[in-house]
Every structure is written in structure tokens, then in C-alpha cells.
Design a protein around this motif. Structure first.
Motif, mmCIF file in Angstrom:
data_model
loop_
_atom_site.group_PDB
_atom_site.id
_atom_site.type_symbol
_atom_site.label_atom_id
_atom_site.label_comp_id
_atom_site.label_asym_id
_atom_site.label_seq_id
_atom_site.Cartn_x
_atom_site.Cartn_y
_atom_site.Cartn_z
ATOM 1 N N MET A 1 42.624 28.717 7.411
ATOM 2 C CA MET A 1 42.347 28.149 6.125
ATOM 3 C C MET A 1 43.572 28.372 5.251
ATOM 4 N N THR A 2 43.979 27.329 4.581
ATOM 5 C CA THR A 2 45.202 27.415 3.780
ATOM 6 C C THR A 2 44.956 27.519 2.280
ATOM 7 N N ASP A 3 43.793 27.072 1.804
ATOM 8 C CA ASP A 3 43.489 27.097 0.369
ATOM 9 C C ASP A 3 42.031 27.529 0.217
ATOM 10 N N LEU A 4 41.823 28.792 -0.132
ATOM 11 C CA LEU A 4 40.480 29.374 -0.176
ATOM 12 C C LEU A 4 39.557 28.634 -1.143
ATOM 13 N N ALA A 5 40.034 28.320 -2.327
ATOM 14 C CA ALA A 5 39.173 27.646 -3.310
ATOM 15 C C ALA A 5 38.750 26.267 -2.803
ATOM 16 N N ARG A 6 39.694 25.518 -2.233
ATOM 17 C CA ARG A 6 39.373 24.187 -1.706
ATOM 18 C C ARG A 6 38.391 24.293 -0.543
ATOM 19 N N ARG A 8 36.250 26.738 0.131
ATOM 20 C CA ARG A 8 34.936 27.155 -0.357
ATOM 21 C C ARG A 8 34.199 25.980 -0.995
ATOM 22 N N ALA A 9 34.895 25.216 -1.829
ATOM 23 C CA ALA A 9 34.273 24.059 -2.476
ATOM 24 C C ALA A 9 33.801 23.043 -1.443
ATOM 25 N N PHE A 10 34.579 22.834 -0.387
ATOM 26 C CA PHE A 10 34.198 21.896 0.665
ATOM 27 C C PHE A 10 32.882 22.327 1.307
ATOM 28 N N TYR A 11 32.788 23.586 1.754
ATOM 29 C CA TYR A 11 31.573 24.040 2.431
ATOM 30 C C TYR A 11 30.384 24.144 1.477
ATOM 31 N N GLU A 12 30.628 24.464 0.224
ATOM 32 C CA GLU A 12 29.526 24.474 -0.734
ATOM 33 C C GLU A 12 29.016 23.054 -0.987
ATOM 34 N N GLN A 19 29.947 33.757 -0.926
ATOM 35 C CA GLN A 19 30.218 34.900 -1.795
ATOM 36 C C GLN A 19 31.650 35.339 -1.513
ATOM 37 N N GLU A 20 32.450 35.478 -2.574
ATOM 38 C CA GLU A 20 33.841 35.865 -2.387
ATOM 39 C C GLU A 20 34.027 37.351 -2.631
ATOM 40 N N VAL A 21 34.703 37.992 -1.679
ATOM 41 C CA VAL A 21 35.043 39.409 -1.776
ATOM 42 C C VAL A 21 36.470 39.564 -1.262
ATOM 43 N N PHE A 26 32.298 34.595 2.321
ATOM 44 C CA PHE A 26 31.300 34.800 3.370
ATOM 45 C C PHE A 26 30.124 33.865 3.149
ATOM 46 N N PHE A 27 29.676 33.213 4.240
ATOM 47 C CA PHE A 27 28.505 32.342 4.224
ATOM 48 C C PHE A 27 27.511 32.861 5.252
ATOM 49 N N GLN A 28 26.233 32.877 4.899
ATOM 50 C CA GLN A 28 25.172 33.146 5.870
ATOM 51 C C GLN A 28 24.815 31.812 6.496
ATOM 52 N N ALA A 29 24.887 31.698 7.790
ATOM 53 C CA ALA A 29 24.574 30.448 8.498
ATOM 54 C C ALA A 29 23.535 30.756 9.568
ATOM 55 N N GLY A 30 22.263 30.667 9.179
ATOM 56 C CA GLY A 30 21.201 31.063 10.107
ATOM 57 C C GLY A 30 21.338 32.541 10.416
ATOM 58 N N CYS A 31 21.416 32.858 11.686
ATOM 59 C CA CYS A 31 21.504 34.270 12.071
ATOM 60 C C CYS A 31 22.945 34.730 12.273
ATOM 61 N N ILE A 32 23.927 33.905 11.912
ATOM 62 C CA ILE A 32 25.319 34.321 12.014
ATOM 63 C C ILE A 32 25.995 34.212 10.660
ATOM 64 N N GLY A 33 27.121 34.843 10.543
ATOM 65 C CA GLY A 33 27.920 34.739 9.341
ATOM 66 C C GLY A 33 29.219 34.023 9.645
#
Length: 133
Positions: A1-6, A8-12, A19-21, A26-33
Motif C-alpha cells: 500500500m502506497t497511500d494509507l489514507a487513500r 483506507r477510504a477505498f475499503y471503507e 481503525q488506525e493505530v 485494521f479491518f475485521q473481515a469475518g473471522c480474520i483481520g
């Protein structure tokens, strides 16, 4: 990934909530992250030297959904938010409905509705037993 904000916005835009730390989302995707992290930092963390992306890397992530219409909706959201739909939804020879896109960093995703792969309420998929095929 080259641009974190872009990224994150895409997947949202696909309906995920991140959640950014410490420069990682981090995204919860069913039983995986799934986490988004800088490509160079990830390479170094794995003991590798970062290299430029040269096209398809031989890995496709899969996103299973509950209906054919949801496949089309995810593909539309991907295209509208900066991804590239590389295969419109079609019925496969095996009978499931599938399409594909790449995210803004070029990662390939398949989106599929396969009634033989039931989804739990949390979105986790159960792979059927193929031993009797």
C-alpha cells in the motif's frame, strides 16, 4: 500500500470499517483481520527489500458475499472509489457468480457469491467438503 489514507477510504467505500493505530489500518473481515500498512515497511518487517510493483503478483484475495446482486454492488463500489473492475460479474462454469477488481494499489480481488460456500452471520465462509466429488 502506497497511500494509507487513500487505501483506507477505498475499503471503507466497500463497507468495511477500519481503525488506525500507528500508521496501520485494521479491518475485521469475518473471522480474520486485514491490515493496511506501508509496502516498504511491510517488506522490511518480513526481512525483504522493498521492490517496485511490476504488475500481477500471483495472489488474489477473495471476498465472498451472500447474493449475485451483492457481487455487482461491491464491484460498483470498487470502481466508484478508485479501483478498477477487471471482470464484470458473470456466472462461472461451476455455477457461482463472480467478478474481479484491483484496488488503487493494484491488489487483485475476486468477489463471489457461491451458495455452496455458506457464510456465517459474521461473514466468515465455510469451505465445503470436496472429498465426495
Amino acid at each position: 500500500m502506497t497511500d494509507l489514507a487513500r487505501a483506507r477510504a477505498f475499503y471503507e467505500a466497500l463497507g468495511w470499517r477500519g481503525q488506525e493505530v500507528e500508521e496501520t489500518v485494521f479491518f475485521q473481515a469475518g473471522c480474520i483481520g486485514i491490515s493496511l500498512w506501508d509496502r516498504g515497511k511491510l517488506a522490511r518487517d518480513c526481512g525483504l527489500e522493498p521492490t517496485p510493483v511490476a504488475g500481477f503478483e500471483g495472489i488474489v484475495l477473495a471476498h465472498n458475499v451472500r447474493s449475485d446482486a451483492e457481487v455487482d454492488a461491491v464491484l460498483a463500489a470498487a470502481g466508484e472509489s478508485g479501483g478498477t473492475v477487471t471482470k464484470a460479474g458473470v456466472r462461472s462454469p461451476l455455477g457461482f457468480y463472480t467478478g474481479a477488481f484491483t484496488d488503487p494499489d493494484g491488489h487483485a480481488w475476486e468477489v463471489a457469491h457461491n451458495p455452496s460456500f455458506p457464510l456465517a452471520e459474521d461473514g466468515s465462509v465455510t469451505i465445503p467438503d470436496f472429498s465426495d466429488m
